[in-house]
Design a protein around this motif. Structure first.
Motif, PDB file in Angstrom:
ATOM      1  N   ASN A 125       0.788  -1.232   0.000  1.00  0.00           N
ATOM      2  CA  ASN A 125       0.000   0.000   0.000  1.00  0.00           C
ATOM      3  C   ASN A 125       0.817   1.279   0.000  1.00  0.00           C
ATOM      4  O   ASN A 125       0.277   2.352  -0.288  1.00  0.00           O
ATOM      5  N   THR A 126       2.102   1.166   0.347  1.00  0.00           N
ATOM      6  CA  THR A 126       2.941   2.365   0.415  1.00  0.00           C
ATOM      7  C   THR A 126       4.154   2.279  -0.498  1.00  0.00           C
ATOM      8  O   THR A 126       4.386   3.169  -1.324  1.00  0.00           O
ATOM      9  N   LEU A 127       4.931   1.203  -0.377  1.00  0.00           N
ATOM     10  CA  LEU A 127       6.176   1.130  -1.141  1.00  0.00           C
ATOM     11  C   LEU A 127       5.918   1.021  -2.641  1.00  0.00           C
ATOM     12  O   LEU A 127       6.455   1.814  -3.432  1.00  0.00           O
ATOM     13  N   ILE A 128       5.119   0.059  -3.029  1.00  0.00           N
ATOM     14  CA  ILE A 128       4.915  -0.197  -4.459  1.00  0.00           C
ATOM     15  C   ILE A 128       4.177   0.952  -5.145  1.00  0.00           C
ATOM     16  O   ILE A 128       4.665   1.498  -6.149  1.00  0.00           O
ATOM     17  N   PRO A 129       3.012   1.387  -4.641  1.00  0.00           N
ATOM     18  CA  PRO A 129       2.340   2.510  -5.309  1.00  0.00           C
ATOM     19  C   PRO A 129       3.125   3.812  -5.200  1.00  0.00           C
ATOM     20  O   PRO A 129       3.071   4.651  -6.110  1.00  0.00           O
ATOM     21  N   GLY A 130       3.873   3.997  -4.101  1.00  0.00           N
ATOM     22  CA  GLY A 130       4.668   5.208  -3.968  1.00  0.00           C
ATOM     23  C   GLY A 130       5.748   5.306  -5.020  1.00  0.00           C
ATOM     24  O   GLY A 130       5.968   6.374  -5.610  1.00  0.00           O
ATOM     25  N   LEU A 131       6.437   4.212  -5.266  1.00  0.00           N
ATOM     26  CA  LEU A 131       7.447   4.214  -6.323  1.00  0.00           C
ATOM     27  C   LEU A 131       6.813   4.501  -7.676  1.00  0.00           C
ATOM     28  O   LEU A 131       7.328   5.301  -8.478  1.00  0.00           O
ATOM     29  N   ARG A 132       5.682   3.871  -7.951  1.00  0.00           N
ATOM     30  CA  ARG A 132       5.011   4.111  -9.236  1.00  0.00           C
ATOM     31  C   ARG A 132       4.582   5.565  -9.385  1.00  0.00           C
ATOM     32  O   ARG A 132       4.702   6.152 -10.465  1.00  0.00           O
ATOM     33  N   GLU A 133       4.095   6.149  -8.295  1.00  0.00           N
ATOM     34  CA  GLU A 133       3.675   7.548  -8.342  1.00  0.00           C
ATOM     35  C   GLU A 133       4.838   8.460  -8.699  1.00  0.00           C
ATOM     36  O   GLU A 133       4.649   9.501  -9.351  1.00  0.00           O
ATOM     37  N   LEU A 134       6.042   8.088  -8.288  1.00  0.00           N
ATOM     38  CA  LEU A 134       7.230   8.895  -8.572  1.00  0.00           C
ATOM     39  C   LEU A 134       7.913   8.501  -9.874  1.00  0.00           C
ATOM     40  O   LEU A 134       8.993   8.991 -10.190  1.00  0.00           O
ATOM     41  N   GLY A 135       7.287   7.598 -10.630  1.00  0.00           N
ATOM     42  CA  GLY A 135       7.829   7.221 -11.935  1.00  0.00           C
ATOM     43  C   GLY A 135       8.873   6.141 -11.894  1.00  0.00           C
ATOM     44  O   GLY A 135       9.590   5.939 -12.881  1.00  0.00           O
ATOM     45  N   ALA A 136       8.967   5.401 -10.790  1.00  0.00           N
ATOM     46  CA  ALA A 136       9.933   4.300 -10.670  1.00  0.00           C
ATOM     47  C   ALA A 136       9.189   2.968 -10.720  1.00  0.00           C
ATOM     48  O   ALA A 136       8.018   2.880 -10.342  1.00  0.00           O
ATOM     49  N   ASP A 137       9.872   1.946 -11.186  1.00  0.00           N
ATOM     50  CA  ASP A 137       9.275   0.619 -11.349  1.00  0.00           C
ATOM     51  C   ASP A 137       9.627  -0.250 -10.143  1.00  0.00           C
ATOM     52  O   ASP A 137      10.799  -0.583  -9.948  1.00  0.00           O
ATOM     53  N   PRO A 138       8.659  -0.637  -9.319  1.00  0.00           N
ATOM     54  CA  PRO A 138       8.988  -1.468  -8.150  1.00  0.00           C
ATOM     55  C   PRO A 138       9.592  -2.818  -8.518  1.00  0.00           C
ATOM     56  O   PRO A 138      10.284  -3.427  -7.693  1.00  0.00           O
TER      57      PRO A 138
END
Length: 329
Positions: A125-138
């Motif tokens: 809920n935090t790490l994966i969507p947060g990275l995606r929101e910043l344009g990074a691929d988890p």
């Protein structure tokens, strides 16, 4: 790019919008550790002389004042709400649930995650969507470097290992600590961190140093960060809350002193933490709302060294109090 070491307070230097952002997070002065007020220690404390020296050293510097407050005996730590993910530098993102943060270092060959928050749910809920929101691929998370063996730092690691094949790294002493004390959500033992080990991924090399005290095998990394054409060396102190015994407190102080030397050798100018004990959430909000000011995480080498000097003094105070208590006993 070094920011000024002196500030008169939070509100006096913030726009109305930025002050509103901090107030919403409960991070303006008077809201606990993240505020600038330092609770007084009893005047009869044997460590009082060191606590007073630390506060004089901190002066009006909000970062130093925050760490002095965080190391004050009997402090109540705040539980701020989770902020949105934010890039602190071009190659560094902070992903936080408020009380604890993970740092994602973005390299040209994948991501190194420093800590993994509290649970598989935090990973989802935090790490994966947060990275995606910043344009990074988890899916590019190659390593999780766990700073120490407490649940709020390793809790999401096994989820990432299972989903993406991420390698999980921890010191041997803290792998053992986790196995003994915290089986819930514990990652399967994977890679050991050696003291002084270098970890290289793509264009980025980390130095991983043992800094025991908070736990037997706490690790504190030093690594490069970039902002445009500017490049700085950053550190993240792996575990701040002091231990309970006199022996462990002396170990903690020795770790501060050895790591301070490593910082000087590496010319560290950026200070980071995995908890809101260093004015970090406030600085993240400043960074989020500014575009042309100096990055508030770049303290400069002298100010970063003073940060460690303040920690040194506060631990000397804790040791003095513990020695006096042992003598009375």
């Amino acid at each position: 790019m070094t920011s000024s070491p002196h500030h008169d307070g939070v509100a006096g230097h913030l726009s109305r919008r930025r002050f509103g952002n901090l107030a919403a997070l409960g991070l303006v002065a008077g809201a606990g550790v993240a505020g600038l007020a330092s609770p007084a220690v009893a005047s009869g404390s044997d460590g009082q002389v060191y606590y007073d020296r630390a506060r004089r050293l901190a002066g009006k510097d909000p970062v130093l004042r925050a760490i002095v407050t965080a190391l004050t005996p009997d402090i109540d730590f705040p539980r701020p709400p989770a902020p949105a993910p934010v890039k602190l530098f071009d190659n560094l993102a902070m992903l936080s649930v408020g009380f604890v943060h993970a740092m994602a270092v973005l390299t040209d060959d994948g991501i190194v995650l420093i800590d993994a928050l509290r649970s598989p749910e935090d990973a989802k809920n935090t790490l994966i969507p947060g990275l995606r929101e910043l344009g990074a691929d988890p899916e590019a998370i190659k390593y999780v470097v766990v700073t120490h063996g407490h649940y709020d730092h390793f809790g999401g690691a096994q989820y990432l290992a299972d989903r993406y094949g991420t390698s999980v790294m921890m010191s041997p002493a803290d792998w053992d600590l986790v196995a003994r004390t915290q089986p819930d959500n514990a990652p399967t033992r994977d890679l050991d961190i050696a003291d002084g080990q270098q970890l290289t991924l793509g264009d980025t090399t980390f130095q991983l140093h043992y800094t025991p005290g908070h736990t037997p095998g706490t690790v504190s990394p030093i690594f490069p960060v970039q902002a445009g054409s500017e490049r700085h060396m950053a550190m993240l102190w792996g575990g701040t809350n002091p231990p309970g015994t006199l022996t462990e407190l002396r170990t903690f102080l020795a770790s501060i002193r050895s790591f301070r030397e490593r910082m000087r050798e590496a010319k560290v100018a950026v200070e980071l933490s995995n908890h809101p004990n260093d004015y970090g959430l406030e600085r993240a909000e400043q960074l989020r709302s500014q575009s042309d000011e100096a990055n508030p995480f770049v303290l400069g080498e002298r100010r970063a060294d003073r940060f460690m000097a303040a920690m040194d003094l506060m631990l000397r105070g804790r040791i003095a109090d513990a020695e006096a208590a042992a003598a009375r006993a």
